[in-house]
Design an enzyme around this catalytic site. Structure first.
Site, PDB file in Angstrom:
ATOM      1  N   GLN A 213       0.835  -1.198   0.000  1.00 55.90           N
ATOM      2  CA  GLN A 213       0.000   0.000   0.000  1.00 55.90           C
ATOM      3  C   GLN A 213       0.874   1.255   0.000  1.00 55.90           C
ATOM      4  O   GLN A 213       0.387   2.341  -0.268  1.00 55.90           O
ATOM      5  CB  GLN A 213      -0.905   0.015   1.240  1.00 55.90           C
ATOM      6  CG  GLN A 213      -1.958  -1.068   1.245  1.00 55.90           C
ATOM      7  CD  GLN A 213      -2.711  -1.153   2.561  1.00 55.90           C
ATOM      8  OE1 GLN A 213      -2.694  -2.190   3.202  1.00 55.90           O
ATOM      9  NE2 GLN A 213      -3.365  -0.069   2.987  1.00 55.90           N
ATOM     10  N   PHE A 244      -6.003  -4.192   3.120  1.00 55.21           N
ATOM     11  CA  PHE A 244      -6.793  -3.991   4.344  1.00 55.21           C
ATOM     12  C   PHE A 244      -5.961  -3.399   5.476  1.00 55.21           C
ATOM     13  O   PHE A 244      -6.296  -3.577   6.651  1.00 55.21           O
ATOM     14  CB  PHE A 244      -7.460  -5.296   4.783  1.00 55.21           C
ATOM     15  CG  PHE A 244      -8.288  -5.929   3.707  1.00 55.21           C
ATOM     16  CD1 PHE A 244      -9.422  -5.300   3.228  1.00 55.21           C
ATOM     17  CD2 PHE A 244      -7.921  -7.144   3.137  1.00 55.21           C
ATOM     18  CE1 PHE A 244     -10.197  -5.858   2.208  1.00 55.21           C
ATOM     19  CE2 PHE A 244      -8.679  -7.712   2.112  1.00 55.21           C
ATOM     20  CZ  PHE A 244      -9.810  -7.075   1.647  1.00 55.21           C
ATOM     21  N   GLU A 248       0.167  -1.769   4.628  1.00 54.99           N
ATOM     22  CA  GLU A 248       0.522  -0.344   4.732  1.00 54.99           C
ATOM     23  C   GLU A 248       2.009  -0.229   5.036  1.00 54.99           C
ATOM     24  O   GLU A 248       2.698   0.638   4.504  1.00 54.99           O
ATOM     25  CB  GLU A 248      -0.318   0.352   5.814  1.00 54.99           C
ATOM     26  CG  GLU A 248       0.005   1.839   5.903  1.00 54.99           C
ATOM     27  CD  GLU A 248      -0.936   2.646   6.787  1.00 54.99           C
ATOM     28  OE1 GLU A 248      -2.083   2.217   7.024  1.00 54.99           O
ATOM     29  OE2 GLU A 248      -0.510   3.729   7.242  1.00 54.99           O
ATOM     30  N   ARG A 326      -5.674   7.023  16.959  1.00 49.44           N
ATOM     31  CA  ARG A 326      -6.988   7.001  16.309  1.00 49.44           C
ATOM     32  C   ARG A 326      -8.040   6.356  17.221  1.00 49.44           C
ATOM     33  O   ARG A 326      -9.200   6.782  17.223  1.00 49.44           O
ATOM     34  CB  ARG A 326      -6.934   6.300  14.953  1.00 49.44           C
ATOM     35  CG  ARG A 326      -8.219   6.414  14.153  1.00 49.44           C
ATOM     36  CD  ARG A 326      -8.067   5.940  12.722  1.00 49.44           C
ATOM     37  NE  ARG A 326      -7.480   6.943  11.850  1.00 49.44           N
ATOM     38  CZ  ARG A 326      -8.165   7.884  11.194  1.00 49.44           C
ATOM     39  NH1 ARG A 326      -9.487   7.925  11.270  1.00 49.44           N
ATOM     40  NH2 ARG A 326      -7.565   8.772  10.440  1.00 49.44           N
ATOM     41  N   ARG A 358      -8.080  -1.991   8.552  1.00 52.78           N
ATOM     42  CA  ARG A 358      -9.318  -1.246   8.273  1.00 52.78           C
ATOM     43  C   ARG A 358      -9.959  -0.660   9.542  1.00 52.78           C
ATOM     44  O   ARG A 358     -10.475  -1.389  10.381  1.00 52.78           O
ATOM     45  CB  ARG A 358     -10.302  -2.180   7.580  1.00 52.78           C
ATOM     46  CG  ARG A 358     -11.249  -1.489   6.616  1.00 52.78           C
ATOM     47  CD  ARG A 358     -11.958  -2.515   5.787  1.00 52.78           C
ATOM     48  NE  ARG A 358     -12.685  -1.923   4.670  1.00 52.78           N
ATOM     49  CZ  ARG A 358     -13.212  -2.626   3.679  1.00 52.78           C
ATOM     50  NH1 ARG A 358     -13.097  -3.928   3.673  1.00 52.78           N
ATOM     51  NH2 ARG A 358     -13.849  -2.033   2.702  1.00 52.78           N
ATOM     52  N   THR A 463      -3.989  11.124  10.784  1.00 53.04           N
ATOM     53  CA  THR A 463      -3.798  11.978  11.957  1.00 53.04           C
ATOM     54  C   THR A 463      -2.384  12.565  11.976  1.00 53.04           C
ATOM     55  O   THR A 463      -2.142  13.546  12.651  1.00 53.04           O
ATOM     56  CB  THR A 463      -4.094  11.216  13.262  1.00 53.04           C
ATOM     57  OG1 THR A 463      -3.231  10.079  13.333  1.00 53.04           O
ATOM     58  CG2 THR A 463      -5.541  10.767  13.292  1.00 53.04           C
ATOM     59  N   ALA A 532      -6.048   5.206   5.423  1.00 54.78           N
ATOM     60  CA  ALA A 532      -6.894   6.208   6.056  1.00 54.78           C
ATOM     61  C   ALA A 532      -8.107   6.545   5.177  1.00 54.78           C
ATOM     62  O   ALA A 532      -8.684   7.620   5.308  1.00 54.78           O
ATOM     63  CB  ALA A 532      -6.085   7.475   6.390  1.00 54.78           C
ATOM     64  N   GLU A 743     -12.911   2.533   4.970  1.00 54.44           N
ATOM     65  CA  GLU A 743     -12.900   1.921   6.295  1.00 54.44           C
ATOM     66  C   GLU A 743     -14.225   1.993   7.054  1.00 54.44           C
ATOM     67  O   GLU A 743     -14.569   1.058   7.781  1.00 54.44           O
ATOM     68  CB  GLU A 743     -11.804   2.569   7.156  1.00 54.44           C
ATOM     69  CG  GLU A 743     -10.405   2.309   6.672  1.00 54.44           C
ATOM     70  CD  GLU A 743      -9.399   3.220   7.360  1.00 54.44           C
ATOM     71  OE1 GLU A 743      -9.372   4.414   6.997  1.00 54.44           O
ATOM     72  OE2 GLU A 743      -8.677   2.752   8.244  1.00 54.44           O
TER      73      GLU A 743
HETATM   74  N1  MTE Z   1     -11.183  -2.873  -0.303  1.00 53.65           N
HETATM   75  C1  MTE Z   1     -10.599  -3.932  -0.905  1.00 53.65           C
HETATM   76  N2  MTE Z   1     -11.287  -4.588  -1.857  1.00 53.65           N
HETATM   77  N3  MTE Z   1      -9.352  -4.353  -0.561  1.00 53.65           N
HETATM   78  C2  MTE Z   1      -8.625  -3.726   0.423  1.00 53.65           C
HETATM   79  O1  MTE Z   1      -7.498  -4.112   0.721  1.00 53.65           O
HETATM   80  N4  MTE Z   1      -8.589  -1.894   2.098  1.00 53.65           N
HETATM   81  C3  MTE Z   1      -9.389  -1.004   2.942  1.00 53.65           C
HETATM   82  C4  MTE Z   1     -10.397  -0.227   2.096  1.00 53.65           C
HETATM   83  N5  MTE Z   1     -11.117  -1.112   1.220  1.00 53.65           N
HETATM   84  C5  MTE Z   1      -9.228  -2.601   1.092  1.00 53.65           C
HETATM   85  C6  MTE Z   1     -10.518  -2.200   0.659  1.00 53.65           C
HETATM   86  C7  MTE Z   1      -8.600  -0.052   3.700  1.00 53.65           C
HETATM   87  S1  MTE Z   1      -7.907  -0.555   5.148  1.00 53.65           S
HETATM   88  C8  MTE Z   1      -8.444   1.239   3.305  1.00 53.65           C
HETATM   89  S2  MTE Z   1      -7.616   2.357   4.242  1.00 53.65           S
HETATM   90  C9  MTE Z   1      -8.987   1.720   2.032  1.00 53.65           C
HETATM   91  O2  MTE Z   1      -9.665   0.695   1.306  1.00 53.65           O
HETATM   92  C10 MTE Z   1      -7.841   2.260   1.182  1.00 53.65           C
HETATM   93  O3  MTE Z   1      -8.243   2.672  -0.070  1.00 53.65           O
HETATM   94  P1  MTE Z   1      -8.947   4.092  -0.358  1.00 53.65           P
HETATM   95  O4  MTE Z   1      -8.240   5.103   0.465  1.00 53.65           O
HETATM   96  O5  MTE Z   1      -8.728   4.281  -1.802  1.00 53.65           O
HETATM   97  O6  MTE Z   1     -10.371   3.931   0.024  1.00 53.65           O
HETATM   98  N1  HPA Z   2      -4.922   6.098   9.259  1.00 56.06           N
HETATM   99  C1  HPA Z   2      -4.487   5.088   8.505  1.00 56.06           C
HETATM  100  N2  HPA Z   2      -3.232   4.856   8.257  1.00 56.06           N
HETATM  101  C2  HPA Z   2      -2.341   5.676   8.810  1.00 56.06           C
HETATM  102  C3  HPA Z   2      -2.729   6.747   9.604  1.00 56.06           C
HETATM  103  C4  HPA Z   2      -4.084   6.979   9.839  1.00 56.06           C
HETATM  104  O1  HPA Z   2      -4.514   7.906  10.538  1.00 56.06           O
HETATM  105  N3  HPA Z   2      -1.612   7.373  10.011  1.00 56.06           N
HETATM  106  C5  HPA Z   2      -0.581   6.671   9.476  1.00 56.06           C
HETATM  107  N4  HPA Z   2      -1.022   5.659   8.747  1.00 56.06           N
HETATM  108 MO1  MOS Z   3      -6.303   1.247   5.942  1.00 52.63          MO
HETATM  109  S1  MOS Z   3      -6.141   0.363   7.780  1.00 52.63           S
HETATM  110  O1  MOS Z   3      -5.927   2.818   6.616  1.00 52.63           O
HETATM  111  O2  MOS Z   3      -4.858   0.704   5.236  1.00 52.63           O
END
Ligand code: MTE
Ligand code: HPA
Ligand code: MOS
Length: 810
Positions: A213, A244, A248, A326, A358, A463, A532, A743
């Site tokens: 990620q 998910f 990260e 958080r 997530r 954050t 995030a 999330e």
């Molecule tokens: N959806 C799918 N299909 N696969 C994933 O790994 N990760 C989740 C969410 N939805 C995820 C998902 C998480 S933890 C986050 S932070 C966000 O997607 C990240 O993507 P976005 O910021 O583009 O929504």
């Molecule tokens: N959310 C998700 N991922 C992160 C954050 C947060 O606030 N800070 C650093 N990584």
């Molecule tokens: Mo989502 S836990 O912020 O990768």
């Protein structure tokens, strides 16, 4: 470009914007046919090596010796690497560089990589793995939060967010309750395990394809591990098979292992974790212990609230302190807490370093408070007051113009939670069903029912202020097609599809003319992880910024050519429109040229058709020392209601019905977002019900495969399941007035857990109070049977205490 029609539509007026419409995920077909490539699918490179590692079998101990002799003798083994061979950095980490790349003198958790092996074949690698001898002098491991607290083993400082005088408010309150709430961790179970492919280039360069990620973070740790500049490392991520949060930061280790082998051998090197290694060696959602105390009035209004979190951070810091932050910022969920004190501390344990998942600590904070709200209702009912959990929730929700400041000082503006809760309650006939359920519980000896509502307010933005930025590269070609590259990564969530829609609309072209290219640190530098939930917010806005720059140049060029001085139409870039694959004069749409014609012509006139865009979220700031600030750009809001049925004899749980109403602003792609909401909810349901991480008394993860770790199956999805979007147009500052969706839906599922708690309160208030999270069948049975008599109760606790390490004293 076969299959892509580069002809404009009949005229600009035929254009239908893509944003707001459901178009398929740009890999939808590839996901199904297998054409979408993951790291393991990338074509084998000449001379490529297979990489794996030998994990520690011991949770805590000193390494006495590592004998590589026999492994070295295996035909086809090319390289063996231990900590002493590391050429540069020995530690890494996103916040503190405290995590050993390879175990040096000590091992810190079962599964920790000790030796990296590179071989010509998988068979040679497996044989060598068996022959490596690691002698470890075991030490007493720390395997529970309580043990860490007793021994004073913490990661980072204790943090505090407070307002008013919570202790005094509780002391003066008509009712007081206190308790300890436990929530367990969660395994990400992304379908693609951790993986990386690295190969060396000229001038000590290295290319790493990583399932990550955070390509910039991977680039950074690989450069540090190799002792080269970041400019010598290119990290590429086409897509992940799910992240998910588990990728990260934790794509770092496999990327470094592959890169180290590539550097030492001069050959391509690929590592794809086996599922068992992935589950044993990588970090999970943090388990939390929450001690709480609450004071409230006769109607359930919270007067004072004290919460103290301790999380199981595992054996390195990773993102734990940020995740704790958080949690502390989400104790309030959607509730006004006038006098409140929130404390949080991360515990060191000999588990794999826990990481983002997530919700990022939000779920743990919010679940604790929802549990307290249930207990307030239970207590008041015990006192003969007709107060239900939904009443307590309603009475404590943030106000619209008063009682609307969070404990950290941010004003909750554009607050729709109360309206959403009422709308959902009406739509799903919450109160009628509640009465029926409670009546049925009184007469049904077999099935126990429960129902609960979950309001959700989730803060959007990292954050850590500096992470709230994104950049994008947009290239427009002379046939009118467009490539877009951003720092955002695609993990299935639909980021690339949404940015494709945004860019297509910006230029007024069909989505088929726009492609999102693999994420690469070569094109986008110093990017934040896609996390995030802010991926589209940051990278979509950055892409639009680039589009704006290119369009300005295009408009300047086109204005003169569209003008018709003879008919009095003077050239003006302000009147150049982009729609339907045309560039046209807004005053006279018949004066137009095809977008591709414009691109070709502008290029001949030496107009630059590429741009880099940038976006930084305005107005966000948070001071973690004082616990005050405005950490969030806005809040994604919503509510969900769930009904559960429990077999009173087996503890078996089903969720016959769930309803979701969520405010994600103006959805960029309702179909993709619906997938996010439903998927997130079911993943959250897994966390609060069936998913249970079981370790033995030596810290070995027993639930280390999908056969022993039960995520929700298709058959667990509620039969009666609705998902609707709350119509809302007010998120004007964000890209296309959308709201982050990734999330928040996970936290909507907390109502499944509170519904179990509600169900148990129909049998015994004590049983309900004792429920921990997840409410597995076993946990429900324990709560139920602990009311049946001392022996059953004892057995229940004994079992759970070993399996989970919870102190029986609680
Ligand atoms: N959806 C799918 N299909 N696969 C994933 O790994 N990760 C989740 C969410 N939805 C995820 C998902 C998480 S933890 C986050 S932070 C966000 O997607 C990240 O993507 P976005 O910021 O583009 O929504
Ligand atoms: N959310 C998700 N991922 C992160 C954050 C947060 O606030 N800070 C650093 N990584
Ligand atoms: Mo989502 S836990 O912020 O990768």
């Amino acid at each position: 470009m076969s299959g892509v029609h580069l002809q404009p539509l009949a005229d600009p007026a035929s254009h239908v914007p893509s944003v707001g419409r459901t178009i398929p995920h740009d890999s939808a077909v590839g996901h199904v046919t297998g054409a979408a490539a993951y790291i393991a699918d990338l074509p084998r490179r000449a001379d490529e090596l297979v990489v794996g590692f030998v994990p520690s079998a011991v949770a805590s101990g000193r390494i006495r010796s590592i004998d590589l002799g026999a492994a070295r003798g295996v035909a086809g083994v090319v390289d063996l690497i231990t900590a002493t061979d590391l050429p540069a950095a020995r530690h890494f980490g996103p916040i503190f560089a405290d995590e050993p790349i390879l175990a040096d003198d000590a091992v810190l958790y079962v599964g920790q990589p000790v030796v990296v092996i590179a071989a010509e074949t998988q068979a040679a690698l497996d044989e060598a793995r068996r022959l490596v001898r690691i002698e470890i002098e075991p030490m007493e491991p720390i395997l529970t939060i309580e043990q860490a607290m007793q021994r004073g083993r913490f990661i980072g400082p204790a943090r505090r967010i407070a307002r008013g005088d919570a202790a005094a408010a509780i002391a003066a309150a008509p009712h007081r309750l206190a308790g300890v709430f436990h929530s367990l961790g969660q395994e990400h179970l992304y379908l693609e395990s951790q993986a990386a492919l690295a190969y060396p280039g000229e001038e000590e360069q290295i290319v790493v394809h990583s399932s990550t990620q955070g390509p910039t973070e991977t680039q950074h740790v690989v450069a540090a591990a190799l002792g080269v500049g970041m400019h010598q490392v290119v990290c590429i991520c086409k897509r992940m098979g799910g992240g998910f949060g588990g990728k990260e930061t934790q794509g770092s280790l496999p990327a470094m292992m592959a890169a180290l082998v590539a550097r030492r051998t001069g050959r391509a090197a690929r590592i794809v974790y086996r599922r068992e290694d992935d589950m044993a060696s990588t970090g999970k959602r943090h388990a939390y212990r929450t001690a709480w105390e609450v004071g409230f009035d006769d109607d359930g209004r919270i007067l004072g609230y004290v919460v103290e979190f301790h999380s199981d951070g595992g054996a390195a810091a990773d993102l734990s302190t940020s995740i704790m932050e958080r949690s502390m910022l989400h104790v309030d969920n959607a509730y006004w807490l006038e006098h409140v004190e929130i404390r949080g501390r991360v515990c060191f344990t000999n588990h794999a370093p826990a990481t983002a998942f997530r919700g990022f600590g939000g779920p743990q904070g919010m679940a604790a408070t929802e549990s307290v709200i249930q207990e307030i209702a239970i207590h008041l009912r015990q006192q003969g007051r007709p107060v239900r959990p939904l009443d307590v929730q309603r009475r404590n929700l943030y106000g619209l113009s008063d009682r609307n400041v969070t404990p950290y000082g941010q004003v909750v503006d554009r607050n729709h939670v109360a309206e959403i809760v009422e709308s959902l309650a009406a739509r799903c006939e919450f109160e009628r069903r509640l009465s029926e359920i409670e009546a049925a519980n009184d007469r049904d000896p077999l099935v126990l029912r429960g129902i609960a509502m979950m309001p959700v307010k989730f803060g959007i933005s990292f954050t850590a202020k500096h992470l709230n930025q994104g950049n994008a590269l947009v290239n427009v070609y002379t046939d009118g097609t467009i490539q877009v590259s951003t720092g955002g990564t695609e993990m299935g969530q639909g980021l690339t599809t949404k940015i494709r829609q945004l860019v297509a609309d910006a230029f007024g072209v069909p989505t088929g003319w726009v492609l999102l290219m693999p994420t690469s640190t070569e094109k986008n530098c110093n990017t934040s992880p896609t996390a995030a939930s802010a991926g589209t917010d940051l990278n979509g806005a950055a892409a639009l910024d680039a589009c704006g720059a290119i369009k300005a140049r295009m408009a300047a060029w086109a204005a003169a050519r569209l003008a018709d001085p003879a008919s009095g139409l003077v050239a003006s870039p302000d009147h150049v429109g982009f729609a339907g694959g045309w560039v046209y004069d807004l005053r006279r749409p018949d004066r137009r040229m095809a977008f591709g014609e414009l691109c070709a012509g502008a290029r001949l006139d030496r107009v630059d058709l590429g741009a880099r865009g940038y976006f930084a979220t305005p107005g966000v700031d948070f001071d973690r020392e004082t616990g005050k600030g405005t950490p969030f750009f806005y809040y994604t809001q919503g509510a969900a209601a769930a009904e559960v049925r429990i077999d009173r004899f087996t503890g078996d749980l089903t969720v016959p019905r769930a309803d979701i109403l969520i405010d994600i602003g103006r959805s960029i792609n309702p179909g993709v977002d619906r997938g996010q909401v439903i998927g997130g909810f079911i993943q959250g349901m897994g966390w609060v019900t069936g998913e249970c991480l079981v370790y033995d008394e030596k810290g070995v993860l027993l639930s280390n495969s999908p056969t022993t770790y039960k995520i929700p199956a298709a058959s667990d999805v509620p039969v009666d399941f609705t998902c609707e979007f709350f119509p809302n147009d007010d998120n004007v500052g964000n890209v296309a007035r959308s709201k982050a969706v990734g999330e928040p839906p996970l936290m909507h599922a907390i109502c499944v857990w509170t519904a179990v708690k509600h169900a148990l309160s129909g049998v015994s208030l004590a049983a309900a109070r004792r429920l921990c999270l997840p409410a597995t069948g076993e946990e429900i049975l324990r709560a139920l049977s602990s009311t049946a008599g001392p022996s059953a109760s004892g057995a229940g606790w004994g079992h759970s205490a070993t399996m989970r390490g919870w102190s029986a004293a609680e």
